[in-house]
Design a protein around this motif. Structure first.
Motif, short mmCIF file in Angstrom:
data_model
loop_
_atom_site.label_atom_id
_atom_site.label_comp_id
_atom_site.label_asym_id
_atom_site.label_seq_id
_atom_site.Cartn_x
_atom_site.Cartn_y
_atom_site.Cartn_z
N ALA A 185 0.80 -1.11 0.00
CA ALA A 185 -0.08 -0.08 0.06
C ALA A 185 0.76 1.18 -0.09
O ALA A 185 0.56 2.26 -0.66
N LEU A 186 1.78 1.42 0.58
CA LEU A 186 2.82 2.42 0.83
C LEU A 186 3.95 2.64 -0.45
O LEU A 186 4.08 3.62 -0.74
N ILE A 187 4.13 1.57 -1.17
CA ILE A 187 5.18 1.61 -1.97
C ILE A 187 4.47 1.41 -3.64
O ILE A 187 5.08 1.85 -4.49
N ALA A 188 3.28 0.87 -3.63
CA ALA A 188 2.74 0.56 -4.88
C ALA A 188 2.44 1.77 -5.75
O ALA A 188 2.72 1.75 -7.03
N PRO A 189 2.19 3.02 -5.16
CA PRO A 189 1.90 4.09 -6.07
C PRO A 189 3.13 4.45 -6.98
O PRO A 189 3.13 4.83 -7.96
N PHE A 190 4.26 4.26 -6.47
CA PHE A 190 5.66 4.48 -7.21
C PHE A 190 5.88 3.30 -8.16
O PHE A 190 6.65 3.72 -9.08
N VAL A 191 5.72 2.32 -7.64
CA VAL A 191 6.01 1.03 -8.45
C VAL A 191 5.14 1.19 -9.80
O VAL A 191 5.95 0.91 -11.07
N ILE A 192 4.00 1.51 -9.46
CA ILE A 192 3.23 1.40 -10.88
C ILE A 192 3.59 2.74 -11.70
O ILE A 192 3.33 2.60 -12.95
N ARG A 193 3.79 3.77 -11.09
CA ARG A 193 4.20 4.88 -11.70
C ARG A 193 5.62 4.79 -12.58
O ARG A 193 5.83 4.93 -13.62
N CYS A 194 6.68 4.26 -11.92
CA CYS A 194 7.67 3.83 -12.63
C CYS A 194 7.43 2.80 -14.03
O CYS A 194 8.04 3.20 -14.76
N LEU A 214 15.41 -8.64 -12.59
CA LEU A 214 15.59 -8.76 -10.99
C LEU A 214 14.50 -9.84 -10.76
O LEU A 214 13.28 -9.52 -10.76
N PRO A 215 14.79 -11.20 -10.31
CA PRO A 215 13.92 -12.17 -10.24
C PRO A 215 12.72 -11.79 -8.96
O PRO A 215 11.72 -12.04 -9.24
N ASN A 216 13.22 -11.41 -7.89
CA ASN A 216 12.39 -11.05 -6.83
C ASN A 216 11.44 -9.84 -7.14
O ASN A 216 10.25 -9.88 -7.03
N TYR A 217 11.94 -9.05 -7.61
CA TYR A 217 11.31 -7.52 -7.80
C TYR A 217 10.36 -7.77 -9.07
O TYR A 217 9.30 -7.27 -8.75
N SER A 218 10.72 -8.33 -9.81
CA SER A 218 10.01 -8.37 -11.01
C SER A 218 8.61 -9.37 -10.74
O SER A 218 7.66 -8.74 -11.02
N LYS A 219 8.60 -10.28 -10.09
CA LYS A 219 7.72 -11.24 -9.76
C LYS A 219 6.91 -10.45 -8.74
O LYS A 219 5.54 -10.38 -8.97
N TRP A 220 7.28 -9.84 -7.80
CA TRP A 220 6.50 -8.80 -6.77
C TRP A 220 5.88 -7.64 -7.71
O TRP A 220 4.79 -7.42 -7.46
N SER A 221 6.59 -7.03 -8.49
CA SER A 221 5.97 -5.88 -8.95
C SER A 221 4.87 -6.14 -9.85
O SER A 221 3.99 -5.54 -10.21
N LYS A 222 4.98 -7.43 -10.49
CA LYS A 222 3.77 -7.69 -11.51
C LYS A 222 2.56 -8.02 -10.55
O LYS A 222 1.42 -7.49 -11.04
N ALA A 223 2.75 -8.53 -9.46
CA ALA A 223 1.54 -8.84 -8.77
C ALA A 223 0.93 -7.51 -8.08
O ALA A 223 -0.19 -7.47 -8.12
N VAL A 224 1.97 -6.76 -7.79
CA VAL A 224 1.30 -5.27 -7.25
C VAL A 224 0.67 -4.59 -8.29
O VAL A 224 -0.42 -4.23 -7.99
N ARG A 225 1.13 -4.62 -9.42
CA ARG A 225 0.40 -3.84 -10.50
C ARG A 225 -0.96 -4.40 -11.17
O ARG A 225 -1.64 -3.86 -11.82
N ALA A 226 -1.27 -5.55 -10.70
CA ALA A 226 -2.18 -6.32 -11.09
C ALA A 226 -3.53 -6.24 -10.02
O ALA A 226 -4.60 -6.72 -10.04
N GLU A 227 -2.99 -5.87 -8.74
CA GLU A 227 -4.23 -5.53 -7.69
C GLU A 227 -5.08 -4.79 -7.84
O GLU A 227 -4.94 -3.54 -8.48
N ASP A 228 -6.40 -5.08 -7.78
CA ASP A 228 -7.32 -4.17 -7.80
C ASP A 228 -7.24 -2.92 -6.96
O ASP A 228 -7.62 -1.74 -7.43
#
Length: 263
Positions: A185-194, A214-228
């Motif tokens: 919740a605190l970081i997703a706004p910046f992840v999706i903007r990047c 980056l295996p960890n970041y890419s997997k996590w970021s993809k999940a974050v950006r798919a969250e409703d």
């Protein structure tokens, strides 16, 4: 002043069982306000919103609510609290997470022997992103040519050094959680903007390629950006367009001393 009402399942304050009345003063283009939207949606707490324009001076009525003039601000009443105001994005989000307990999102400090440690790690993760990663984004967007690529490389290296190790064991969310946490919740706004900035050329596409490696970041970021809860108020094209305008204004001001070109 008008409010939009967001209806989700009825969240209640566990202290008295009364459904709260929450008004969120916000702007959908602001990444800091986006934190509060994600938290409210993830916790399924109903709220009303009042949009605060950020491209002109704040109205006097809003400065009475938040003298700093920033978003988000939140007004909450629940039968015990009466029109209490909470401000600053991380504080608003953490307040909501404490008021509407959800162990997978943000465990109570004494919920289990490891709860305090989980809270500390989430707080450190958020602090690291803001302090070590966000500082790279605007310089990359401001730069041109080879410098833009070089600064983009530094952004990727910062994520690799500071963030990638903390995402080991993400499942797919922070700390092995199967559902979104306060960390997201605190970081997703910046992840999706990047991601959006990379797709629209505000930052080099090589940055996105670096993130994908980056295996960890890419997997996590993809999940974050798919969250409703992350996407429901996020308008990527509009935000990219507005960000591009602000960057051009900053470049003009840096070059000519004001936000415009010489006549």
């Amino acid at each position: 002043m008008s409010a939009n009402v967001h209806h989700v399942s009825n969240g209640t304050d566990s202290s008295n069982g009364i459904a709260p009345k929450i008004i969120l003063y916000t702007n959908h283009g602001c990444p800091w306000a986006h934190r509060a939207h994600i938290t409210l949606r993830a916790l399924r707490v109903p709220y009303e919103e009042v949009i605060i324009p950020l491209d002109r001076p704040r109205e006097p009525w809003y400065l009475e609510i938040n003298p700093r003039g920033l978003v988000p601000s939140m007004r909450i009443s629940n039968g015990i609290l009466q029109d209490e105001i909470v401000t600053e994005s991380a504080i608003v989000s953490t307040f909501l997470a404490d008021m509407f307990p959800n162990s997978s999102f943000w465990p109570a400090s004494r919920e289990s022997p490891t709860s305090a440690l989980t809270r500390a790690r989430i707080a450190f993760f958020a602090d690291t992103w803001v302090g070590k990663i966000n500082t790279h984004t605007v310089p990359v967007m401001m730069a041109e040519g080879e410098e833009k690529e070089q600064l983009g490389g530094k952004l990727v290296e910062a994520v690799k050094k500071e963030i990638e190790p903390m995402l080991e064991g993400a499942g797919p969310f922070f700390g092995g959680s199967e559902s979104i946490t306060l960390a997201e919740a605190l970081i997703a706004p910046f992840v999706i903007r990047c991601q959006t900035y990379g797709e629209t050329g505000l930052i080099p596409k090589s940055v996105l390629k670096g993130f994908d490696a980056l295996p960890n970041y890419s997997k996590w970021s993809k999940a974050v950006r798919a969250e409703d809860s992350v996407t429901y108020v996020f308008d990527g094209p509009a935000i990219a367009e507005k960000s591009a305008e602000r960057i051009e204004e900053r470049k003009a001001k840096a070059k000519y001393g004001y936000a415009g070109k010489p006549g």
